[in-house]
Design an enzyme around this catalytic site. Structure first.
Site, PDB file in Angstrom:
ATOM      1  NE  ARG A 112      44.716  50.361  33.508  1.00 40.35           N
ATOM      2  CZ  ARG A 112      44.008  49.940  34.544  1.00 40.35           C
ATOM      3  NH1 ARG A 112      44.617  49.424  35.591  1.00 40.35           N
ATOM      4  NH2 ARG A 112      42.699  50.016  34.524  1.00 40.35           N
ATOM      5  NE  ARG A 121      43.028  46.139  32.713  1.00 36.66           N
ATOM      6  CZ  ARG A 121      41.889  46.054  33.359  1.00 36.66           C
ATOM      7  NH1 ARG A 121      41.859  46.151  34.649  1.00 36.66           N
ATOM      8  NH2 ARG A 121      40.769  45.890  32.744  1.00 36.66           N
ATOM      9  CG  ASP A 124      43.892  46.146  37.134  1.00 36.45           C
ATOM     10  OD1 ASP A 124      43.706  47.342  37.406  1.00 36.45           O
ATOM     11  OD2 ASP A 124      43.094  45.245  37.446  1.00 36.45           O
ATOM     12  CG  ASP A 126      41.866  45.731  40.950  1.00 36.77           C
ATOM     13  OD1 ASP A 126      41.912  46.909  40.563  1.00 36.77           O
ATOM     14  OD2 ASP A 126      41.376  44.809  40.276  1.00 36.77           O
TER      15      ASP A 126
END
Length: 193
Positions: A112, A121, A124, A126
């Site tokens: 990343r 990317r 990712d 989150d």
């Protein structure tokens, strides 16, 4: 994998059948994973394995994968590579900031780069919710401030947990119903979910 269906979706990993007694200090967490560069399915599967191996993290579920268009600050970018998305549920004994540090390391381990806001990317991750905690600091906002607007988070999360709720926003089912659908279930060619 059933006979004759080909390989199962490599981005989907199974949760442990019997995770054993839960740590009373662990908080339920939901993480959203996405990848639009490289071997997306392999990257998501590796990320799930890395999360399962994370000290203090007890993996309890992994959603099926969904595919979506890339979203940039200016809106949907149909010219960018498409994302593969999944949601992971677990219980975590550390702080939200410690979990953020851990997922940032997993992202970096998978190449990343943070050169562009909302750029393409390899991986990712989150943090969507962390128990019922509300956090807002320079590095982290929980619940995730845009999760309620993102069907690429809500659709896989709903598959994983039909009763899911975003604190302060409401049931995932209702939030997803209010959005224009942009995601499609992901299947390997000749394979199954």
């Amino acid at each position: 994998m059933s006979a004759g269906t080909g390989p199962a979706d490599p981005a989907r990993a199974e949760a442990p059948a019997d995770p054993g007694p839960a740590d009373p200090h662990a908080e339920p967490v939901v993480l959203a994973l996405g990848s639009n560069l490289g071997d997306r399915a392999r990257t998501l599967a590796a990320a799930v394995r890395a999360l399962a191996d994370l000290p203090g993290f007890d993996l309890t579920g992994v959603s099926p994968a969904f595919e979506s268009a890339a979203v940039k600050p200016s809106g949907v970018d149909e010219t960018a590579p498409r994302y593969l998305n999944s949601v992971v549920a677990g219980r975590y004994t550390g702080t939200p900031q410690a979990l953020l540090d851990a997922v940032n390391r997993i992202e970096a381990d998978h190449g990343r780069e943070r050169a562009e806001r909302w750029g393409d990317r390899t991986l990712d991750i989150d943090i969507i919710v962390f128990g019922t905690l509300e956090v807002s600091d320079a590095r982290l906002t929980i619940p995730h401030p845009l999760a309620h607007e993102r069907d690429f988070v809500l659709a896989p999360w709903l598959e994983l947990d039909p009763e899911a709720v975003i604190p302060g926003r409401g049931p995932v089912l209702a939030l997803l119903a209010d959005l224009h659908p942009t995601v499609t279930p992901y299947r390997e060619i000749g394979g199954s979910r």
